[in-house]
Design a protein around this motif. Structure first.
Motif, PDB file in Angstrom:
ATOM      1  N   THR A 196      49.480  26.814  34.945  1.00 57.77           N
ATOM      2  CA  THR A 196      49.632  27.887  35.683  1.00 57.77           C
ATOM      3  C   THR A 196      48.700  29.150  34.314  1.00 57.77           C
ATOM      4  OG1 THR A 196      51.741  27.493  36.851  1.00 57.77           O
ATOM      5  CG2 THR A 196      50.771  29.781  36.549  1.00 57.77           C
ATOM      6  N   GLU A 197      47.727  29.708  35.083  1.00 51.68           N
ATOM      7  CA  GLU A 197      47.475  31.052  34.720  1.00 51.68           C
ATOM      8  C   GLU A 197      48.431  32.568  34.446  1.00 51.68           C
ATOM      9  OE1 GLU A 197      44.332  32.771  36.463  1.00 51.68           O
ATOM     10  OE2 GLU A 197      42.490  30.613  35.577  1.00 51.68           O
ATOM     11  N   ARG A 236      47.221  29.735  29.768  1.00 51.60           N
ATOM     12  CA  ARG A 236      47.896  28.996  30.245  1.00 51.60           C
ATOM     13  C   ARG A 236      49.116  28.037  29.912  1.00 51.60           C
ATOM     14  NH1 ARG A 236      42.028  27.940  31.470  1.00 51.60           N
ATOM     15  NH2 ARG A 236      42.197  26.263  30.324  1.00 51.60           N
ATOM     16  N   SER A 237      50.105  28.215  31.440  1.00 52.49           N
ATOM     17  CA  SER A 237      51.174  27.377  30.689  1.00 52.49           C
ATOM     18  C   SER A 237      50.604  26.300  29.949  1.00 52.49           C
ATOM     19  CB  SER A 237      52.169  27.043  32.131  1.00 52.49           C
ATOM     20  OG  SER A 237      51.918  26.215  32.649  1.00 52.49           O
ATOM     21  N   ASP A 249      55.864  34.153  27.507  1.00 51.63           N
ATOM     22  CA  ASP A 249      55.541  33.874  28.462  1.00 51.63           C
ATOM     23  C   ASP A 249      54.494  32.860  27.647  1.00 51.63           C
ATOM     24  OD1 ASP A 249      56.679  33.612  31.425  1.00 51.63           O
ATOM     25  OD2 ASP A 249      55.273  35.264  31.712  1.00 51.63           O
TER      26      ASP A 249
END
Length: 228
Positions: free
Chosen positions: A2-3, A31-32, A163
């Motif tokens: 995921t971005e 990204r994750s 994040d």
């Protein structure tokens, strides 16, 4: 993956009698679970990119999006809230408060979350356990080694489960043994899905990351993890 954060067409110019262009048309997606090293010679724009991507500075042009939210239209207060909830930072200087013990320093990472004091303390203890400092909870910075102080700073950065964690020359003030411990801790954060971004001149630190972004003259000149 995921971005989590994207910068698109970002430029940064510092005004003055002779304006200084620090960034020019930089595009980068984080990204994750990625471990990214941003490398390049001094003055190439590495730290400026970290500051702009991390919302510590606003770009002169271009877009910064965190979790899909465009940052440019937000007030300073809203940006601060977004930063507190979504981003973590580790710097070469540890930025610990000398009069507070390790638990109190780490708990500051939740100060803007509205978390009750008892829960902040419990979360700080858990974060310090995670970085191997469960036996140093009541120690103040002067009672800790350089490597231990940097581990406190990492615990403070991750207490809010961000994040993205940005680290700017995190091993610059440490000996090689302590530095290796810090690199392993930072790299390990990505196992939980956190994007880890390290600005470094140290080839050993860069080698521990999966993705390598090379900057020169305010531009990204190569990125071995860019989407193809």
């Amino acid at each position: 993956m995921t971005e989590l954060l994207t910068v698109t067409g970002v430029g940064k110019t510092y005004p003055g009698a002779t304006p200084v262009r620090a960034l020019a048309d930089v595009t980068l997606a984080l990204r994750s679970g990625e471990r990214t090293a941003i490398v390049g010679p001094s003055g190439s724009g590495k730290t400026t990119l970290l500051h702009v991507a991390g919302t510590l500075e606003r770009p002169s042009r271009g877009s910064v999006r965190i979790g899909g939210e465009e940052v440019s239209g937000l007030s300073d207060a809203a940006v601060s809230r977004l930063r507190a909830h979504r981003l973590g930072f580790v710097f070469q200087q540890f930025h610990l408060l000398d009069h507070l013990d390790a638990v109190q320093n780490v708990a500051l990472g939740l100060l803007y979350h509205g978390t009750p004091a008892r829960q902040r303390r419990a979360a700080a203890v858990a974060a310090l356990d995670r970085v191997g400092l469960g036996d140093r909870l009541g120690h103040r910075p002067a009672q800790l080694s350089g490597g231990e102080r940097q581990r406190v700073a990492i615990a403070r950065a991750v207490i809010g489960k961000p994040d993205v964690v940005f680290a700017d020359e995190p091993t610059g003030n440490l000996d090689s043994a302590a530095g290796s411990t810090i690199v392993a801790l930072l790299a390990g954060l990505a196992d939980d899905g956190t994007a880890v971004v390290v600005v470094t001149h140290d080839q050993a630190v860069a080698a521990a990351m999966d993705r390598h972004v090379l900057m020169r003259d305010g531009r990204i000149v190569s990125d071995d993890g860019a989407p193809r």
